[in-house]
Design a protein around this motif. Structure first.
Motif, PDB file in Angstrom:
ATOM      1  N   LEU A   8      11.861   8.399  53.954  1.00 52.37           N
ATOM      2  CA  LEU A   8      11.007   7.246  54.156  1.00 52.37           C
ATOM      3  C   LEU A   8       9.524   7.560  54.031  1.00 52.37           C
ATOM      4  O   LEU A   8       8.687   6.745  54.385  1.00 52.37           O
ATOM      5  N   GLY A   9       9.171   8.735  53.529  1.00 53.09           N
ATOM      6  CA  GLY A   9       7.765   9.083  53.384  1.00 53.09           C
ATOM      7  C   GLY A   9       7.087   9.159  54.733  1.00 53.09           C
ATOM      8  O   GLY A   9       7.531   9.865  55.631  1.00 53.09           O
ATOM      9  N   GLN A  10       6.023   8.374  54.907  1.00 51.51           N
ATOM     10  CA  GLN A  10       5.307   8.330  56.172  1.00 51.51           C
ATOM     11  C   GLN A  10       5.963   7.389  57.170  1.00 51.51           C
ATOM     12  O   GLN A  10       5.512   7.284  58.310  1.00 51.51           O
ATOM     13  N   GLY A  11       7.019   6.694  56.765  1.00 48.66           N
ATOM     14  CA  GLY A  11       7.695   5.757  57.659  1.00 48.66           C
ATOM     15  C   GLY A  11       8.793   6.408  58.474  1.00 48.66           C
ATOM     16  O   GLY A  11       9.014   7.625  58.405  1.00 48.66           O
ATOM     17  N   GLN A  12       9.493   5.603  59.222  1.00 49.50           N
ATOM     18  CA  GLN A  12      10.607   6.087  60.032  1.00 49.50           C
ATOM     19  C   GLN A  12      11.722   5.054  60.058  1.00 49.50           C
ATOM     20  O   GLN A  12      11.551   3.922  59.608  1.00 49.50           O
ATOM     21  N   VAL A  13      12.863   5.449  60.606  1.00 46.95           N
ATOM     22  CA  VAL A  13      14.018   4.559  60.674  1.00 46.95           C
ATOM     23  C   VAL A  13      13.707   3.384  61.593  1.00 46.95           C
ATOM     24  O   VAL A  13      13.068   3.540  62.643  1.00 46.95           O
ATOM     25  N   VAL A  14      14.147   2.197  61.202  1.00 43.26           N
ATOM     26  CA  VAL A  14      13.880   0.985  61.973  1.00 43.26           C
ATOM     27  C   VAL A  14      14.651   1.007  63.286  1.00 43.26           C
ATOM     28  O   VAL A  14      15.801   1.454  63.354  1.00 43.26           O
ATOM     29  N   ASP A  15      14.017   0.510  64.336  1.00 44.08           N
ATOM     30  CA  ASP A  15      14.619   0.461  65.671  1.00 44.08           C
ATOM     31  C   ASP A  15      15.962  -0.276  65.649  1.00 44.08           C
ATOM     32  O   ASP A  15      16.113  -1.292  64.965  1.00 44.08           O
ATOM     33  N   ASP A  16      16.904   0.228  66.424  1.00 44.13           N
ATOM     34  CA  ASP A  16      18.243  -0.355  66.456  1.00 44.13           C
ATOM     35  C   ASP A  16      18.253  -1.792  66.955  1.00 44.13           C
ATOM     36  O   ASP A  16      19.195  -2.540  66.667  1.00 44.13           O
ATOM     37  N   CYS A  17      17.219  -2.197  67.697  1.00 46.60           N
ATOM     38  CA  CYS A  17      17.224  -3.557  68.244  1.00 46.60           C
ATOM     39  C   CYS A  17      17.226  -4.622  67.157  1.00 46.60           C
ATOM     40  O   CYS A  17      17.659  -5.752  67.379  1.00 46.60           O
ATOM     41  N   LEU A  18      16.745  -4.268  65.954  1.00 49.46           N
ATOM     42  CA  LEU A  18      16.761  -5.226  64.854  1.00 49.46           C
ATOM     43  C   LEU A  18      18.141  -5.359  64.215  1.00 49.46           C
ATOM     44  O   LEU A  18      18.440  -6.360  63.577  1.00 49.46           O
ATOM     45  N   ASP A  19      18.945  -4.307  64.340  1.00 45.90           N
ATOM     46  CA  ASP A  19      20.327  -4.333  63.834  1.00 45.90           C
ATOM     47  C   ASP A  19      20.384  -4.772  62.359  1.00 45.90           C
ATOM     48  O   ASP A  19      21.107  -5.689  61.985  1.00 45.90           O
ATOM     49  N   LEU A  20      19.606  -4.075  61.519  1.00 44.70           N
ATOM     50  CA  LEU A  20      19.559  -4.421  60.102  1.00 44.70           C
ATOM     51  C   LEU A  20      20.659  -3.752  59.285  1.00 44.70           C
ATOM     52  O   LEU A  20      20.878  -4.106  58.133  1.00 44.70           O
ATOM     53  N   GLY A  21      21.321  -2.763  59.862  1.00 47.56           N
ATOM     54  CA  GLY A  21      22.396  -2.089  59.139  1.00 47.56           C
ATOM     55  C   GLY A  21      21.895  -0.920  58.315  1.00 47.56           C
ATOM     56  O   GLY A  21      20.722  -0.540  58.362  1.00 47.56           O
ATOM     57  N   GLU A  22      22.787  -0.357  57.514  1.00 45.85           N
ATOM     58  CA  GLU A  22      22.455   0.798  56.692  1.00 45.85           C
ATOM     59  C   GLU A  22      21.541   0.403  55.530  1.00 45.85           C
ATOM     60  O   GLU A  22      21.598  -0.728  55.033  1.00 45.85           O
ATOM     61  N   ASN A  23      20.712   1.347  55.105  1.00 49.38           N
ATOM     62  CA  ASN A  23      19.798   1.103  53.992  1.00 49.38           C
ATOM     63  C   ASN A  23      20.498   1.322  52.649  1.00 49.38           C
ATOM     64  O   ASN A  23      20.928   2.428  52.347  1.00 49.38           O
ATOM     65  N   ASP A  24      20.611   0.250  51.866  1.00 50.50           N
ATOM     66  CA  ASP A  24      21.045   0.381  50.473  1.00 50.50           C
ATOM     67  C   ASP A  24      19.841   0.676  49.587  1.00 50.50           C
ATOM     68  O   ASP A  24      19.961   1.303  48.538  1.00 50.50           O
ATOM     69  N   LEU A  25      18.668   0.200  50.020  1.00 52.49           N
ATOM     70  CA  LEU A  25      17.409   0.435  49.333  1.00 52.49           C
ATOM     71  C   LEU A  25      16.527   1.288  50.234  1.00 52.49           C
ATOM     72  O   LEU A  25      16.509   1.101  51.451  1.00 52.49           O
ATOM     73  N   ILE A  26      15.805   2.224  49.624  1.00 46.71           N
ATOM     74  CA  ILE A  26      14.951   3.138  50.390  1.00 46.71           C
ATOM     75  C   ILE A  26      13.489   2.765  50.152  1.00 46.71           C
ATOM     76  O   ILE A  26      13.013   2.776  49.018  1.00 46.71           O
ATOM     77  N   LEU A  27      12.770   2.443  51.238  1.00 46.19           N
ATOM     78  CA  LEU A  27      11.339   2.169  51.177  1.00 46.19           C
ATOM     79  C   LEU A  27      10.621   3.411  51.690  1.00 46.19           C
ATOM     80  O   LEU A  27      10.727   3.762  52.864  1.00 46.19           O
ATOM     81  N   SER A  28       9.900   4.083  50.810  1.00 46.00           N
ATOM     82  CA  SER A  28       9.197   5.316  51.161  1.00 46.00           C
ATOM     83  C   SER A  28       7.696   5.040  51.216  1.00 46.00           C
ATOM     84  O   SER A  28       7.058   4.825  50.190  1.00 46.00           O
ATOM     85  N   ILE A  29       7.140   5.009  52.420  1.00 44.27           N
ATOM     86  CA  ILE A  29       5.724   4.695  52.592  1.00 44.27           C
ATOM     87  C   ILE A  29       4.867   5.858  52.099  1.00 44.27           C
ATOM     88  O   ILE A  29       5.017   6.994  52.533  1.00 44.27           O
ATOM     89  N   GLN A  30       3.937   5.549  51.184  1.00 45.38           N
ATOM     90  CA  GLN A  30       3.036   6.548  50.634  1.00 45.38           C
ATOM     91  C   GLN A  30       1.681   6.549  51.349  1.00 45.38           C
ATOM     92  O   GLN A  30       1.053   7.593  51.500  1.00 45.38           O
ATOM     93  N   ASP A  31       1.238   5.377  51.760  1.00 47.43           N
ATOM     94  CA  ASP A  31      -0.045   5.265  52.440  1.00 47.43           C
ATOM     95  C   ASP A  31      -0.097   3.911  53.132  1.00 47.43           C
ATOM     96  O   ASP A  31       0.651   2.983  52.774  1.00 47.43           O
ATOM     97  N   GLN A  32      -0.974   3.773  54.122  1.00 45.68           N
ATOM     98  CA  GLN A  32      -1.153   2.498  54.797  1.00 45.68           C
ATOM     99  C   GLN A  32      -2.551   2.442  55.395  1.00 45.68           C
ATOM    100  O   GLN A  32      -3.144   3.460  55.733  1.00 45.68           O
ATOM    101  N   PHE A  33      -3.084   1.224  55.520  1.00 47.04           N
ATOM    102  CA  PHE A  33      -4.417   1.070  56.068  1.00 47.04           C
ATOM    103  C   PHE A  33      -4.609  -0.370  56.502  1.00 47.04           C
ATOM    104  O   PHE A  33      -3.864  -1.274  56.102  1.00 47.04           O
TER     105      PHE A  33
END
Length: 361
Positions: A37-62
């Motif tokens: 996920l780059g600079q990101g992390q796994v989403v909190d379980d409280c959202l219950d979004l399921g397994e990732n079929d698509l990978i979002l890799s954060i490169q930068d944020q501001f």
């Protein structure tokens, strides 16, 4: 001095050595090309979004006052295949403030969520390297010109964008990588350069393939270093076409392969081979990102198109997603989910909203 104290001093000295190493290594604006996920992390379980079929890799944020949050990331399938063509309405934003037990959905329309041009932080350079040795000039030049033009039209955006540039080089048997057209964002310059190629362009009938690999990698490395100045993020692609084996024997296959294998991970390598005289094993190894082979000149354009699609998709799988946050202070968690058909993926990060006010557009 007892042994325990000596051991503590030993580890402290190692830590000090590591922390005082090359300071330049602490600043790296390159892409996060590894899995995850780059600079990101796994989403909190409280959202219950399921397994990732698509990978979002954060490169930068501001963030930017009065309340804009910008996230730059790449999207790929779970097998690493780039995902391009996503639009803002395929994303869902979730925020969690200090008083929230879980995340709340933020309306993409009310938050003015959008996919924005990323020229200010992203640069993609492509090098097209053409074998113009005697065998190509005498037997398949027109087909190569047609295929190369199609390649340019696919890889370069329909409208000129400074973040997407291409240069074209060619090689024969000389110890030179000849520049056909310098790096440019103007598509017409590239197609006109290709149209200008004629049978008299080369005076050396040999093929210095491995020399071309080494020199083009050096050029791509320099371009990447230049384009990532000033906190800019960059990627480069080297696309090499040949219809034969290295004949010049000026450089070794091992030297060329080492140059590719030790290159910056943000440089992608593609190879295109034509005919029965190519070394498919060597070209596959050099084209470590992808390789394609045409059995004859009639297949050349389709073969070029396969590679151009890959190059274009890799560059177009980077997104600058922006929205106006309703948060007005403190550290807040942010989750972004993307859906494409039946596939979904999400990533979590955080941002600080101190100083945020209304009026964000």
């Amino acid at each position: 001095m007892n042994s325990s104290f000596k051991l503590i001093l030993f580890f402290l000295s190692i830590a000090l050595f590591v922390s005082c190493g090359n300071a330049d290594d602490d600043v790296n604006y390159a892409l996060n090309t590894g899995d995850g996920l780059g600079q990101g992390q796994v989403v909190d379980d409280c959202l219950d979004l399921g397994e990732n079929d698509l990978i979002l890799s954060i490169q930068d944020q501001f963030t930017k006052d009065p309340g804009k949050v910008s996230i730059f990331f790449k999207v790929s399938n779970s097998d690493g295949t780039p995902v391009s063509g996503l639009t803002a309405d395929q994303f869902t934003i979730y925020e969690q403030g200090r008083n929230d037990d879980c995340f709340n959905t933020i309306s993409t329309s009310e938050s003015n969520a959008r996919i924005s041009p990323n020229e200010q932080i992203f640069s993609s350079n492509t090098l097209l390297i053409l074998d113009l040795s005697n065998s190509v000039l005498q037997s398949s030049l027109e087909e190569l010109k047609t295929a190369s033009t199609s390649f340019v039209n696919t890889v370069m955006p329909a409208t000129t964008q400074d973040s997407y540039k291409m240069a074209i080089y060619w090689f024969d048997g000389e110890d030179v990588l000849h520049e056909l057209n310098p790096l440019t964002s103007v598509k017409s310059e590239l197609t006109e350069a290709i149209a200008s190629i004629n049978n008299d362009i080369s005076g050396d009938v040999s093929t210095d393939l491995y020399g071309a690999v080494i020199k083009s990698t050096d050029i791509a490395t320099d371009l990447l270093n230049e384009s990532t100045q000033g906190e800019k993020i960059g990627a480069a692609s080297v696309v090499i076409f040949t219809d034969g084996k290295d004949q010049a024997s000026r450089y070794s296959k091992d030297a060329a392969q080492k140059k590719v294998d030790t290159a910056d991970p943000n440089i992608s390598f593609f190879t295109i081979g034509l005919g029965s005289e190519i070394d498919t094993e060597a070209l596959t190894a050099i084209g470590k990102t992808s390789s394609e082979f045409a059995a004859n000149k009639e297949e050349l354009e389709d073969t070029f198109n396969k590679i151009s699609d890959l190059v274009s998709e890799r560059a177009s799988s980077f997104y600058l997603f922006e929205y106006c946050s309703p948060k007005r202070g403190g550290d807040n968690n942010l989750a972004i989910q993307v859906q494409k058909g039946s596939l979904q993926g999400a990533v979590q990060t955080k941002f600080n909203a101190d100083g945020f006010t209304g009026g964000c557009e």
